[in-house]
Design a protein around this motif. Structure first.
Motif, PDB file in Angstrom:
ATOM      1  N   ALA A  33     -84.073-135.729   4.358  1.00  0.00           N
ATOM      2  CA  ALA A  33     -83.207-134.637   4.135  1.00  0.00           C
ATOM      3  C   ALA A  33     -83.529-133.510   4.907  1.00  0.00           C
ATOM      4  N   ARG A  34     -85.089-133.263   4.929  1.00  0.00           N
ATOM      5  CA  ARG A  34     -85.483-131.996   5.540  1.00  0.00           C
ATOM      6  C   ARG A  34     -85.370-132.252   7.233  1.00  0.00           C
ATOM      7  N   GLU A  35     -85.528-133.294   7.601  1.00  0.00           N
ATOM      8  CA  GLU A  35     -85.440-133.631   8.996  1.00  0.00           C
ATOM      9  C   GLU A  35     -84.005-133.496   9.522  1.00  0.00           C
ATOM     10  N   ASP A  36     -82.978-134.140   8.728  1.00  0.00           N
ATOM     11  CA  ASP A  36     -81.672-134.291   8.901  1.00  0.00           C
ATOM     12  C   ASP A  36     -81.169-132.744   8.904  1.00  0.00           C
ATOM     13  N   GLY A  37     -81.796-131.749   7.795  1.00  0.00           N
ATOM     14  CA  GLY A  37     -81.317-130.260   7.768  1.00  0.00           C
ATOM     15  C   GLY A  37     -81.888-129.724   9.147  1.00  0.00           C
ATOM     16  N   LEU A  38     -82.981-129.889   9.464  1.00  0.00           N
ATOM     17  CA  LEU A  38     -83.524-129.203  10.616  1.00  0.00           C
ATOM     18  C   LEU A  38     -82.771-129.829  12.043  1.00  0.00           C
ATOM     19  N   LYS A  39     -82.301-130.810  12.176  1.00  0.00           N
ATOM     20  CA  LYS A  39     -81.629-131.333  13.090  1.00  0.00           C
ATOM     21  C   LYS A  39     -80.186-130.542  13.133  1.00  0.00           C
ATOM     22  N   GLU A  40     -79.541-130.642  12.077  1.00  0.00           N
ATOM     23  CA  GLU A  40     -78.110-130.068  11.906  1.00  0.00           C
ATOM     24  C   GLU A  40     -78.262-128.406  12.116  1.00  0.00           C
ATOM     25  N   GLY A  41     -79.391-127.840  11.740  1.00  0.00           N
ATOM     26  CA  GLY A  41     -79.587-126.433  12.218  1.00  0.00           C
ATOM     27  C   GLY A  41     -79.771-126.051  13.718  1.00  0.00           C
ATOM     28  N   LEU A  42     -80.538-126.777  14.239  1.00  0.00           N
ATOM     29  CA  LEU A  42     -80.708-126.961  15.742  1.00  0.00           C
ATOM     30  C   LEU A  42     -79.332-127.352  16.481  1.00  0.00           C
ATOM     31  N   GLU A  43     -78.418-128.064  15.985  1.00  0.00           N
ATOM     32  CA  GLU A  43     -77.486-128.417  16.592  1.00  0.00           C
ATOM     33  C   GLU A  43     -76.364-127.103  16.419  1.00  0.00           C
ATOM     34  N   LYS A  44     -76.350-126.479  15.117  1.00  0.00           N
ATOM     35  CA  LYS A  44     -75.389-125.396  14.988  1.00  0.00           C
ATOM     36  C   LYS A  44     -75.813-124.472  16.056  1.00  0.00           C
ATOM     37  N   ARG A  45     -77.220-124.023  16.057  1.00  0.00           N
ATOM     38  CA  ARG A  45     -77.793-122.972  16.879  1.00  0.00           C
ATOM     39  C   ARG A  45     -77.115-123.120  18.366  1.00  0.00           C
ATOM     40  N   ASN A  46     -77.593-124.448  18.868  1.00  0.00           N
ATOM     41  CA  ASN A  46     -77.154-124.766  20.137  1.00  0.00           C
ATOM     42  C   ASN A  46     -75.964-124.457  20.470  1.00  0.00           C
ATOM     43  N   LYS A  47     -75.122-124.707  19.658  1.00  0.00           N
ATOM     44  CA  LYS A  47     -73.442-124.858  19.738  1.00  0.00           C
ATOM     45  C   LYS A  47     -73.281-123.291  19.741  1.00  0.00           C
ATOM     46  N   ARG A  48     -73.984-122.652  18.705  1.00  0.00           N
ATOM     47  CA  ARG A  48     -73.342-121.145  18.615  1.00  0.00           C
ATOM     48  C   ARG A  48     -73.919-120.434  20.283  1.00  0.00           C
ATOM     49  N   ASN A  49     -74.988-120.818  20.537  1.00  0.00           N
ATOM     50  CA  ASN A  49     -75.566-120.372  22.008  1.00  0.00           C
ATOM     51  C   ASN A  49     -74.561-120.759  23.186  1.00  0.00           C
ATOM     52  N   ARG A  50     -74.313-121.825  23.182  1.00  0.00           N
ATOM     53  CA  ARG A  50     -73.331-122.418  24.170  1.00  0.00           C
ATOM     54  C   ARG A  50     -71.974-121.562  24.293  1.00  0.00           C
ATOM     55  N   ASN A  51     -71.389-121.500  22.991  1.00  0.00           N
ATOM     56  CA  ASN A  51     -70.137-120.538  22.815  1.00  0.00           C
ATOM     57  C   ASN A  51     -70.656-119.152  23.151  1.00  0.00           C
ATOM     58  N   LYS A  52     -71.635-118.844  22.933  1.00  0.00           N
ATOM     59  CA  LYS A  52     -72.063-117.181  23.225  1.00  0.00           C
ATOM     60  C   LYS A  52     -72.205-117.098  24.916  1.00  0.00           C
ATOM     61  N   ASN A  53     -72.762-117.958  25.336  1.00  0.00           N
ATOM     62  CA  ASN A  53     -73.052-118.137  26.807  1.00  0.00           C
ATOM     63  C   ASN A  53     -71.664-118.349  27.530  1.00  0.00           C
ATOM     64  N   SER A  54     -70.798-119.087  27.343  1.00  0.00           N
ATOM     65  CA  SER A  54     -69.661-119.266  27.794  1.00  0.00           C
ATOM     66  C   SER A  54     -68.805-117.869  27.675  1.00  0.00           C
ATOM     67  N   LYS A  55     -68.739-117.292  26.553  1.00  0.00           N
ATOM     68  CA  LYS A  55     -68.132-115.803  26.363  1.00  0.00           C
ATOM     69  C   LYS A  55     -68.817-114.838  27.335  1.00  0.00           C
ATOM     70  N   GLU A  56     -70.126-114.859  27.392  1.00  0.00           N
ATOM     71  CA  GLU A  56     -70.868-113.991  28.523  1.00  0.00           C
ATOM     72  C   GLU A  56     -70.191-114.337  29.924  1.00  0.00           C
ATOM     73  N   VAL A  57     -70.104-115.565  30.296  1.00  0.00           N
ATOM     74  CA  VAL A  57     -69.932-115.835  31.532  1.00  0.00           C
ATOM     75  C   VAL A  57     -68.328-115.556  31.780  1.00  0.00           C
ATOM     76  N   LYS A  58     -67.465-115.804  30.935  1.00  0.00           N
ATOM     77  CA  LYS A  58     -66.055-115.312  31.317  1.00  0.00           C
ATOM     78  C   LYS A  58     -65.983-113.842  31.325  1.00  0.00           C
ATOM     79  N   THR A  59     -66.686-113.119  30.460  1.00  0.00           N
ATOM     80  CA  THR A  59     -66.835-111.564  30.569  1.00  0.00           C
ATOM     81  C   THR A  59     -67.126-111.080  31.951  1.00  0.00           C
TER      82      THR A  59
END
Length: 86
Positions: A33-59
């Motif tokens: 459960a801990r490993e799954d939670g860590l994996k899910e958290g990393l995926e969310k962070r990476n997705k958030r960073n990808r979205n943030k980076n794409s917004k910065e590029v568009k800007t």
């Protein structure tokens, strides 16, 4: 009497083994459960960073386009000014 002793010992041994197995299973479940939670958290962070980076590029692209447009307008105005001075 001796048969009762042996059967009780076997029963106690079986209960102890089942208890140990239950504890191992619980630890493994918590670890997974801990490993799954860590994996899910990393995926969310990476997705958030990808979205943030794409917004910065568009800007940046928009800012560059705007700057390029303003530069072209300034160049046109400079040419017009030079033409009128002659």
């Amino acid at each position: 009497s001796e048969l009762e002793k042996i059967s009780k010992d076997k029963e106690l041994k079986r209960v102890a083994e089942l208890r140990e197995k239950a504890i191992r299973d619980e630890k493994n479940g918590l670890r997974h459960a801990r490993e799954d939670g860590l994996k899910e958290g990393l995926e969310k962070r990476n997705k958030r960073n990808r979205n943030k980076n794409s917004k910065e590029v568009k800007t940046r692209k928009y800012a560059n386009r705007k700057n390029n447009r303003n530069n072209r307008l300034e160049q046109r105005n400079d040419r017009k000014t030079i033409t009128y001075i002659k």
